[in-house]
Structure formats: C-alpha cells, structure tokens
Design a protein around this motif. Structure first.
Motif, PDB file in Angstrom:
ATOM      1  N   LEU A  54      -2.799  12.468  -4.993  1.00  0.00           N
ATOM      2  CA  LEU A  54      -4.061  11.812  -4.642  1.00  0.00           C
ATOM      3  C   LEU A  54      -3.834  10.337  -4.361  1.00  0.00           C
ATOM      4  O   LEU A  54      -4.351   9.793  -3.379  1.00  0.00           O
ATOM      5  CB  LEU A  54      -5.073  11.980  -5.779  1.00  0.00           C
ATOM      6  CG  LEU A  54      -5.431  13.428  -6.123  1.00  0.00           C
ATOM      7  CD1 LEU A  54      -6.289  13.476  -7.374  1.00  0.00           C
ATOM      8  CD2 LEU A  54      -6.118  14.107  -4.953  1.00  0.00           C
ATOM      9  N   ILE A  55      -3.047   9.694  -5.203  1.00  0.00           N
ATOM     10  CA  ILE A  55      -2.723   8.285  -4.999  1.00  0.00           C
ATOM     11  C   ILE A  55      -1.992   8.104  -3.676  1.00  0.00           C
ATOM     12  O   ILE A  55      -2.229   7.138  -2.946  1.00  0.00           O
ATOM     13  CB  ILE A  55      -1.905   7.749  -6.199  1.00  0.00           C
ATOM     14  CG1 ILE A  55      -2.809   7.686  -7.441  1.00  0.00           C
ATOM     15  CG2 ILE A  55      -1.293   6.397  -5.895  1.00  0.00           C
ATOM     16  CD1 ILE A  55      -2.077   7.440  -8.744  1.00  0.00           C
ATOM     17  N   LYS A  56      -1.140   9.075  -3.338  1.00  0.00           N
ATOM     18  CA  LYS A  56      -0.380   9.017  -2.087  1.00  0.00           C
ATOM     19  C   LYS A  56      -1.294   9.067  -0.851  1.00  0.00           C
ATOM     20  O   LYS A  56      -0.945   8.549   0.206  1.00  0.00           O
ATOM     21  CB  LYS A  56       0.634  10.159  -2.051  1.00  0.00           C
ATOM     22  CG  LYS A  56       1.671  10.034  -0.985  1.00  0.00           C
ATOM     23  CD  LYS A  56       2.735  11.115  -1.112  1.00  0.00           C
ATOM     24  CE  LYS A  56       3.793  10.938  -0.053  1.00  0.00           C
ATOM     25  NZ  LYS A  56       4.866  11.909  -0.181  1.00  0.00           N
ATOM     26  N   GLU A  57      -2.482   9.676  -0.984  1.00  0.00           N
ATOM     27  CA  GLU A  57      -3.440   9.724   0.134  1.00  0.00           C
ATOM     28  C   GLU A  57      -3.853   8.319   0.558  1.00  0.00           C
ATOM     29  O   GLU A  57      -4.242   8.111   1.701  1.00  0.00           O
ATOM     30  CB  GLU A  57      -4.700  10.502  -0.257  1.00  0.00           C
ATOM     31  CG  GLU A  57      -4.507  11.976  -0.376  1.00  0.00           C
ATOM     32  CD  GLU A  57      -5.789  12.691  -0.787  1.00  0.00           C
ATOM     33  OE1 GLU A  57      -6.897  12.112  -0.670  1.00  0.00           O
ATOM     34  OE2 GLU A  57      -5.692  13.848  -1.224  1.00  0.00           O
ATOM     35  N   LEU A  62      -8.841   8.223  -0.494  1.00  0.00           N
ATOM     36  CA  LEU A  62      -9.228   8.848  -1.758  1.00  0.00           C
ATOM     37  C   LEU A  62     -10.605   8.370  -2.206  1.00  0.00           C
ATOM     38  O   LEU A  62     -11.446   9.165  -2.628  1.00  0.00           O
ATOM     39  CB  LEU A  62      -8.188   8.571  -2.849  1.00  0.00           C
ATOM     40  CG  LEU A  62      -8.483   9.225  -4.196  1.00  0.00           C
ATOM     41  CD1 LEU A  62      -8.503  10.740  -4.071  1.00  0.00           C
ATOM     42  CD2 LEU A  62      -7.467   8.788  -5.225  1.00  0.00           C
ATOM     43  N   THR A  63     -10.843   7.077  -2.104  1.00  0.00           N
ATOM     44  CA  THR A  63     -12.131   6.524  -2.517  1.00  0.00           C
ATOM     45  C   THR A  63     -13.258   7.079  -1.662  1.00  0.00           C
ATOM     46  O   THR A  63     -14.299   7.506  -2.180  1.00  0.00           O
ATOM     47  CB  THR A  63     -12.106   4.983  -2.440  1.00  0.00           C
ATOM     48  OG1 THR A  63     -11.047   4.493  -3.272  1.00  0.00           O
ATOM     49  CG2 THR A  63     -13.424   4.391  -2.912  1.00  0.00           C
ATOM     50  N   ALA A  64     -13.064   7.098  -0.355  1.00  0.00           N
ATOM     51  CA  ALA A  64     -14.108   7.594   0.550  1.00  0.00           C
ATOM     52  C   ALA A  64     -14.404   9.070   0.317  1.00  0.00           C
ATOM     53  O   ALA A  64     -15.571   9.474   0.264  1.00  0.00           O
ATOM     54  CB  ALA A  64     -13.696   7.363   1.998  1.00  0.00           C
ATOM     55  N   HIS A  65     -13.380   9.876   0.168  1.00  0.00           N
ATOM     56  CA  HIS A  65     -13.595  11.310  -0.037  1.00  0.00           C
ATOM     57  C   HIS A  65     -14.337  11.564  -1.339  1.00  0.00           C
ATOM     58  O   HIS A  65     -15.244  12.397  -1.391  1.00  0.00           O
ATOM     59  CB  HIS A  65     -12.273  12.065   0.013  1.00  0.00           C
ATOM     60  CG  HIS A  65     -11.710  12.153   1.395  1.00  0.00           C
ATOM     61  ND1 HIS A  65     -10.748  13.062   1.741  1.00  0.00           N
ATOM     62  CD2 HIS A  65     -11.977  11.444   2.516  1.00  0.00           C
ATOM     63  CE1 HIS A  65     -10.445  12.913   3.033  1.00  0.00           C
ATOM     64  NE2 HIS A  65     -11.176  11.930   3.509  1.00  0.00           N
ATOM     65  N   GLY A  66     -13.953  10.851  -2.390  1.00  0.00           N
ATOM     66  CA  GLY A  66     -14.661  10.994  -3.658  1.00  0.00           C
ATOM     67  C   GLY A  66     -16.099  10.517  -3.563  1.00  0.00           C
ATOM     68  O   GLY A  66     -17.011  11.128  -4.122  1.00  0.00           O
ATOM     69  N   TYR A  67     -16.313   9.447  -2.840  1.00  0.00           N
ATOM     70  CA  TYR A  67     -17.661   8.882  -2.708  1.00  0.00           C
ATOM     71  C   TYR A  67     -18.591   9.860  -1.996  1.00  0.00           C
ATOM     72  O   TYR A  67     -19.756  10.005  -2.365  1.00  0.00           O
ATOM     73  CB  TYR A  67     -17.593   7.557  -1.940  1.00  0.00           C
ATOM     74  CG  TYR A  67     -18.883   6.782  -1.971  1.00  0.00           C
ATOM     75  CD1 TYR A  67     -19.258   6.066  -3.097  1.00  0.00           C
ATOM     76  CD2 TYR A  67     -19.719   6.754  -0.857  1.00  0.00           C
ATOM     77  CE1 TYR A  67     -20.446   5.345  -3.122  1.00  0.00           C
ATOM     78  CE2 TYR A  67     -20.899   6.040  -0.878  1.00  0.00           C
ATOM     79  CZ  TYR A  67     -21.265   5.332  -2.009  1.00  0.00           C
ATOM     80  OH  TYR A  67     -22.443   4.625  -2.030  1.00  0.00           O
ATOM     81  N   LEU A 109     -10.542  -3.996   2.648  1.00  0.00           N
ATOM     82  CA  LEU A 109     -10.398  -2.639   2.130  1.00  0.00           C
ATOM     83  C   LEU A 109     -11.758  -1.958   2.020  1.00  0.00           C
ATOM     84  O   LEU A 109     -11.889  -0.773   2.333  1.00  0.00           O
ATOM     85  CB  LEU A 109      -9.677  -2.635   0.783  1.00  0.00           C
ATOM     86  CG  LEU A 109      -9.421  -1.259   0.170  1.00  0.00           C
ATOM     87  CD1 LEU A 109      -8.703  -0.320   1.139  1.00  0.00           C
ATOM     88  CD2 LEU A 109      -8.628  -1.403  -1.114  1.00  0.00           C
ATOM     89  N   LEU A 110     -12.777  -2.692   1.608  1.00  0.00           N
ATOM     90  CA  LEU A 110     -14.115  -2.098   1.544  1.00  0.00           C
ATOM     91  C   LEU A 110     -14.586  -1.657   2.926  1.00  0.00           C
ATOM     92  O   LEU A 110     -15.227  -0.608   3.063  1.00  0.00           O
ATOM     93  CB  LEU A 110     -15.110  -3.078   0.923  1.00  0.00           C
ATOM     94  CG  LEU A 110     -14.982  -3.244  -0.593  1.00  0.00           C
ATOM     95  CD1 LEU A 110     -15.843  -4.399  -1.069  1.00  0.00           C
ATOM     96  CD2 LEU A 110     -15.353  -1.960  -1.322  1.00  0.00           C
ATOM     97  N   GLN A 111     -14.245  -2.414   3.958  1.00  0.00           N
ATOM     98  CA  GLN A 111     -14.589  -2.014   5.328  1.00  0.00           C
ATOM     99  C   GLN A 111     -13.832  -0.748   5.716  1.00  0.00           C
ATOM    100  O   GLN A 111     -14.396   0.148   6.355  1.00  0.00           O
ATOM    101  CB  GLN A 111     -14.297  -3.151   6.305  1.00  0.00           C
ATOM    102  CG  GLN A 111     -15.256  -4.309   6.184  1.00  0.00           C
ATOM    103  CD  GLN A 111     -14.867  -5.495   7.060  1.00  0.00           C
ATOM    104  OE1 GLN A 111     -13.773  -5.563   7.603  1.00  0.00           O
ATOM    105  NE2 GLN A 111     -15.781  -6.446   7.180  1.00  0.00           N
ATOM    106  N   ALA A 112     -12.567  -0.656   5.331  1.00  0.00           N
ATOM    107  CA  ALA A 112     -11.775   0.550   5.624  1.00  0.00           C
ATOM    108  C   ALA A 112     -12.348   1.753   4.881  1.00  0.00           C
ATOM    109  O   ALA A 112     -12.409   2.860   5.439  1.00  0.00           O
ATOM    110  CB  ALA A 112     -10.313   0.318   5.243  1.00  0.00           C
ATOM    111  N   ILE A 113     -12.763   1.544   3.651  1.00  0.00           N
ATOM    112  CA  ILE A 113     -13.379   2.633   2.879  1.00  0.00           C
ATOM    113  C   ILE A 113     -14.664   3.086   3.567  1.00  0.00           C
ATOM    114  O   ILE A 113     -14.906   4.285   3.716  1.00  0.00           O
ATOM    115  CB  ILE A 113     -13.643   2.187   1.421  1.00  0.00           C
ATOM    116  CG1 ILE A 113     -12.319   2.006   0.673  1.00  0.00           C
ATOM    117  CG2 ILE A 113     -14.546   3.198   0.700  1.00  0.00           C
ATOM    118  CD1 ILE A 113     -12.447   1.295  -0.674  1.00  0.00           C
TER     119      ILE A 113
END
Length: 127
Positions: A54-57, A62-67, A109-113
């Motif tokens: 998961l960290i490797k994603e 990972l953050t976006a998919h979980g969100y 990073l927040l924009q990328a998420i």
C-alpha cells in the motif's frame, strides 16, 4: 511590537504542533476501530508486511483511494465530515507506524491527492 512577535510565534508553534498531532488523533477517533483490529481485512496499523504494498502505491494514490472508499472501507473511513487534509494526516500516521516515512502533505501533494480523488470518482462512476 515584541509582544506581537512572540504571540505570532507562539500561535505558529501551537498550530504546527496541533497539525502534527492531528493525524494520530484522527486515527484514534476514526480509523483505529478497523485498522487497530484488522476488521473486514483492513490492514492493521503497524503490520509492515500488509502495509508495504500500500505504501508502495504512493501517498497521493493511497490517500485518494481511501478517501473515496476502497475494498470494504467506506468513503472517508465512515466520517462524512472528515476533510481531505485530516484524512491525509491520519493516513500519514498509519503509514509511518507501518514502515513508511511519509511527510504531512503540503499544498502540492494535497493538489495531487485531489486530482487522484477526482480520477478515482470518475472510475467508480463508470462501473
């Protein structure tokens, strides 16, 4: 003038420390029930073997998919009022407790998420 400078410095340090602590606090409030016990296949916080892929994603993915919600996990971990920033901070906490070395997300990073969230939502609508 010195008093104002000291006050601003104190407020800045206070805000920085509360942001730093917020990931753990959000984890304890919203994530620990499932990620502490591994409910419904949730990777347990601290289980380096389960978290490694998961960290490797990557942090944004990972953050976006979980969100948005992934596998058995509801969107925003079941907390409808949880912001992207708060959610991202909790993910940083869990990842770092599980072998990651992630930093709190900055503006870029927040924009990328956010872009990844939009991309994921479009993919889910097609299904």
């Amino acid at each position: 003038m010195k008093t104002i400078t000291y006050l601003i410095s104190a407020l800045t340090l206070s805000a920085a420390s509360s942001v730093w602590a917020s990931g753990e606090a959000i984890y304890k409030q919203a994530c620990m029930a499932c990620h502490g016990a591994g409910v419904a296949g949730a990777p347990k916080t601290g289980d380096k073997a389960k978290w490694a892929p998961l960290i490797k994603e990557g942090q944004a993915v990972l953050t976006a998919h979980g969100y948005v919600g992934v596998r058995g996990m509801p969107p925003k971990g079941g907390q409808p009022d949880l912001s992207v920033e708060g959610f991202a901070s909790a993910v940083v906490y869990m990842a770092n407790q599980s072998g990651g070395q992630w930093k709190e997300p900055d503006t870029n990073l927040l924009q990328a998420i956010q872009k990844e969230i939009e991309k994921r939502e479009k993919q889910l609508k097609k299904k």
